[in-house]
Motif scaffolding. Structure first.
Motif, PDB file in Angstrom:
ATOM      1  N   GLY A  28       0.792  -1.223   0.000  1.00  0.00           N
ATOM      2  CA  GLY A  28       0.000   0.000   0.000  1.00  0.00           C
ATOM      3  C   GLY A  28       0.824   1.272   0.000  1.00  0.00           C
ATOM      4  N   GLY A  29       2.123   1.161  -0.196  1.00  0.00           N
ATOM      5  CA  GLY A  29       2.983   2.337  -0.196  1.00  0.00           C
ATOM      6  C   GLY A  29       3.045   3.026  -1.540  1.00  0.00           C
ATOM      7  N   LYS A  30       3.519   4.248  -1.510  1.00  0.00           N
ATOM      8  CA  LYS A  30       3.761   5.024  -2.721  1.00  0.00           C
ATOM      9  C   LYS A  30       5.242   5.362  -2.749  1.00  0.00           C
ATOM     10  CE  LYS A  30      -0.864   6.908  -2.808  1.00  0.00           C
ATOM     11  NZ  LYS A  30      -1.689   8.111  -2.769  1.00  0.00           N
ATOM     12  N   LEU A  31       5.817   5.331  -3.949  1.00  0.00           N
ATOM     13  CA  LEU A  31       7.265   5.376  -4.076  1.00  0.00           C
ATOM     14  C   LEU A  31       7.704   6.371  -5.139  1.00  0.00           C
ATOM     15  CD1 LEU A  31       9.924   3.556  -3.330  1.00  0.00           C
ATOM     16  CD2 LEU A  31       9.421   2.491  -5.505  1.00  0.00           C
ATOM     17  N   VAL A  32       8.787   7.073  -4.849  1.00  0.00           N
ATOM     18  CA  VAL A  32       9.462   7.900  -5.839  1.00  0.00           C
ATOM     19  C   VAL A  32      10.826   7.266  -6.083  1.00  0.00           C
ATOM     20  CG1 VAL A  32      10.448  10.165  -6.366  1.00  0.00           C
ATOM     21  CG2 VAL A  32       8.283  10.013  -5.106  1.00  0.00           C
ATOM     22  N   LEU A  57       2.967  -2.584 -12.469  1.00  0.00           N
ATOM     23  CA  LEU A  57       3.446  -1.567 -11.543  1.00  0.00           C
ATOM     24  C   LEU A  57       3.171  -0.190 -12.155  1.00  0.00           C
ATOM     25  CD1 LEU A  57       6.847  -3.205 -10.535  1.00  0.00           C
ATOM     26  CD2 LEU A  57       4.661  -3.298  -9.334  1.00  0.00           C
ATOM     27  N   PRO A  58       2.029   0.406 -11.791  1.00  0.00           N
ATOM     28  CA  PRO A  58       1.667   1.688 -12.379  1.00  0.00           C
ATOM     29  C   PRO A  58       2.689   2.766 -12.025  1.00  0.00           C
ATOM     30  CG  PRO A  58       0.193   1.138 -10.562  1.00  0.00           C
ATOM     31  CD  PRO A  58       1.085  -0.034 -10.774  1.00  0.00           C
ATOM     32  N   HIS A  59       3.224   3.413 -13.049  1.00  0.00           N
ATOM     33  CA  HIS A  59       4.263   4.408 -12.830  1.00  0.00           C
ATOM     34  C   HIS A  59       4.240   5.452 -13.945  1.00  0.00           C
ATOM     35  CE1 HIS A  59       6.106   1.568 -15.620  1.00  0.00           C
ATOM     36  NE2 HIS A  59       6.894   2.551 -16.005  1.00  0.00           N
ATOM     37  N   VAL A  60       4.766   6.624 -13.616  1.00  0.00           N
ATOM     38  CA  VAL A  60       4.930   7.704 -14.586  1.00  0.00           C
ATOM     39  C   VAL A  60       6.193   8.469 -14.227  1.00  0.00           C
ATOM     40  CG1 VAL A  60       2.455   8.003 -15.050  1.00  0.00           C
ATOM     41  CG2 VAL A  60       3.539   9.352 -13.238  1.00  0.00           C
ATOM     42  N   MET A  61       6.640   9.264 -15.177  1.00  0.00           N
ATOM     43  CA  MET A  61       7.739  10.180 -14.913  1.00  0.00           C
ATOM     44  C   MET A  61       7.197  11.377 -14.131  1.00  0.00           C
ATOM     45  SD  MET A  61      10.467   8.934 -16.160  1.00  0.00           S
ATOM     46  CE  MET A  61      11.063   7.785 -17.376  1.00  0.00           C
ATOM     47  N   ALA A  62       8.030  11.945 -13.283  1.00  0.00           N
ATOM     48  CA  ALA A  62       7.632  13.140 -12.527  1.00  0.00           C
ATOM     49  C   ALA A  62       7.193  14.217 -13.510  1.00  0.00           C
ATOM     50  CB  ALA A  62       8.795  13.627 -11.684  1.00  0.00           C
ATOM     51  N   GLY A  63       6.175  14.946 -13.134  1.00  0.00           N
ATOM     52  CA  GLY A  63       5.659  16.005 -13.986  1.00  0.00           C
ATOM     53  C   GLY A  63       4.539  15.565 -14.908  1.00  0.00           C
ATOM     54  N   ALA A  65       0.935  14.412 -16.068  1.00  0.00           N
ATOM     55  CA  ALA A  65      -0.385  14.809 -15.567  1.00  0.00           C
ATOM     56  C   ALA A  65      -1.014  13.753 -14.664  1.00  0.00           C
ATOM     57  CB  ALA A  65      -1.313  15.104 -16.748  1.00  0.00           C
ATOM     58  N   LEU A  66      -0.615  12.481 -14.838  1.00  0.00           N
ATOM     59  CA  LEU A  66      -1.174  11.400 -14.014  1.00  0.00           C
ATOM     60  C   LEU A  66      -0.399  11.158 -12.717  1.00  0.00           C
ATOM     61  CD1 LEU A  66      -2.108   8.832 -16.792  1.00  0.00           C
ATOM     62  CD2 LEU A  66      -3.641  10.323 -15.494  1.00  0.00           C
ATOM     63  N   ALA A  67       0.663  11.899 -12.488  1.00  0.00           N
ATOM     64  CA  ALA A  67       1.487  11.678 -11.288  1.00  0.00           C
ATOM     65  C   ALA A  67       0.687  11.708  -9.979  1.00  0.00           C
ATOM     66  CB  ALA A  67       2.649  12.656 -11.247  1.00  0.00           C
ATOM     67  N   PRO A  68      -0.256  12.631  -9.802  1.00  0.00           N
ATOM     68  CA  PRO A  68      -1.007  12.639  -8.537  1.00  0.00           C
ATOM     69  C   PRO A  68      -1.829  11.375  -8.298  1.00  0.00           C
ATOM     70  CG  PRO A  68      -1.227  14.747  -9.645  1.00  0.00           C
ATOM     71  CD  PRO A  68      -0.574  13.806 -10.619  1.00  0.00           C
ATOM     72  N   ALA A  78      15.597  15.393  -7.704  1.00  0.00           N
ATOM     73  CA  ALA A  78      15.201  15.087  -6.331  1.00  0.00           C
ATOM     74  C   ALA A  78      14.551  16.276  -5.638  1.00  0.00           C
ATOM     75  CB  ALA A  78      16.421  14.629  -5.527  1.00  0.00           C
ATOM     76  N   ASP A  79      14.772  17.485  -6.152  1.00  0.00           N
ATOM     77  CA  ASP A  79      14.183  18.680  -5.550  1.00  0.00           C
ATOM     78  C   ASP A  79      12.774  18.974  -6.062  1.00  0.00           C
ATOM     79  OD1 ASP A  79      16.386  19.327  -3.929  1.00  0.00           O
ATOM     80  OD2 ASP A  79      17.388  20.339  -5.591  1.00  0.00           O
ATOM     81  N   ALA A  80      12.304  18.174  -7.006  1.00  0.00           N
ATOM     82  CA  ALA A  80      10.966  18.396  -7.557  1.00  0.00           C
ATOM     83  C   ALA A  80       9.905  18.208  -6.475  1.00  0.00           C
ATOM     84  CB  ALA A  80      10.714  17.423  -8.710  1.00  0.00           C
ATOM     85  N   ALA A  81       8.761  18.806  -6.696  1.00  0.00           N
ATOM     86  CA  ALA A  81       7.608  18.588  -5.819  1.00  0.00           C
ATOM     87  C   ALA A  81       6.906  17.320  -6.297  1.00  0.00           C
ATOM     88  CB  ALA A  81       6.663  19.778  -5.874  1.00  0.00           C
ATOM     89  N   PHE A  82       6.662  16.410  -5.375  1.00  0.00           N
ATOM     90  CA  PHE A  82       5.993  15.152  -5.691  1.00  0.00           C
ATOM     91  C   PHE A  82       4.630  15.116  -5.011  1.00  0.00           C
ATOM     92  CE2 PHE A  82      10.610  14.114  -5.536  1.00  0.00           C
ATOM     93  CZ  PHE A  82      10.792  13.906  -6.894  1.00  0.00           C
ATOM     94  N   PRO A  83       3.696  14.339  -5.566  1.00  0.00           N
ATOM     95  CA  PRO A  83       2.374  14.258  -4.929  1.00  0.00           C
ATOM     96  C   PRO A  83       2.372  13.389  -3.674  1.00  0.00           C
ATOM     97  CG  PRO A  83       2.413  12.952  -6.931  1.00  0.00           C
ATOM     98  CD  PRO A  83       3.728  13.670  -6.858  1.00  0.00           C
ATOM     99  N   HIS A  84       3.439  12.636  -3.446  1.00  0.00           N
ATOM    100  CA  HIS A  84       3.530  11.819  -2.234  1.00  0.00           C
ATOM    101  C   HIS A  84       4.983  11.667  -1.814  1.00  0.00           C
ATOM    102  CE1 HIS A  84       4.623   8.495  -4.912  1.00  0.00           C
ATOM    103  NE2 HIS A  84       3.520   8.729  -5.604  1.00  0.00           N
TER     104      HIS A  84
END
Length: 140
Positions: A28-32, A57-63, A65-68, A78-84
Motif C-alpha cells: 500500500g505504499g507510494k514510491l518515488v 506496476l503503475p508508474h509515470v515520470m515526474a511532472g 499529468a497522471l502523477a497525482p 530530487a528537488d521536484a515537488a511530488f504528490p507523495h
C-alpha cells in the motif's frame, strides 16, 4: 525522522529497485524512484514494464499529468515537488537533496567498488546526522 534502509551487495540495481517498488506497492505504499540521469530514468521505466508477466506496476515520470494518481513516480530531479513522500528509492551514487521529506528511503548499493565506497560515505553522513539506519546485505 526519515528512516533510511541500506540494501547492499546488489547485482542489478534497477531490477532490485523494481522489486522494492513491487513490494512497497503491495504493502500500500507510494514510491518515488530517484534516477541518476535521464538514461537511468528511462531504464527504470522500461524495467518496471517488464519486471514480470503477471505484475503491473503503475508508474509515470515526474511532472506527468497522471502523477497525482500514480503510486510510483520516476524522477531525475530530487528537488521536484511530488504528490507523495512515503518512500524514496535511491539507486544514485550521490545523496540527493530533500530526502528528509520522505518517511523512508531505500539506498540501493551495488557490488561495484566505487558504488559501495559512495554508499559507505552516505551511511557515515546519515549516521552523523542521527538518521535511523538499517542495513540489509543481499545474499545473506
Amino acid at each position: 525522522m526519515t528512516r533510511i534502509d541500506f540494501h547492499t551487495n546488489i547485482d542489478d540495481k534497477l531490477a532490485y529497485a523494481c522489486r522494492l517498488a513491487r513490494k512497497a506497492l503491495g504493502a500500500g505504499g507510494k514510491l518515488v524512484l530517484l534516477a541518476e540521469d535521464a538514461g537511468q530514468a528511462s531504464a527504470l521505466d522500461g524495467a518496471l514494464w517488464t519486471l514480470s508477466d503477471t505484475d503491473f506496476l503503475p508508474h509515470v515520470m515526474a511532472g506527468d499529468a497522471l502523477a497525482p494518481l500514480t503510486p510510483i513516480i520516476i524522477s531525475v530531479d530530487a528537488d521536484a515537488a511530488f504528490p507523495h513522500y512515503d518512500i524514496a528509492g535511491q539507486p544514485r551514487r550521490a545523496t540527493p537533496a530533500g530526502l528528509d521529506r520522505f518517511a523512508r528511503v531505500f539506498e540501493i548499493i551495488s557490488k561495484d567498488e566505487e558504488d559501495a565506497a559512495a554508499g559507505r560515505k552516505r551511511y557515515v553522513a546519515y549516521k552523523q546526522q542521527s538518521y535511523p539506519l538499517t542495513h540489509f546485505v543481499a545474499g545473506q
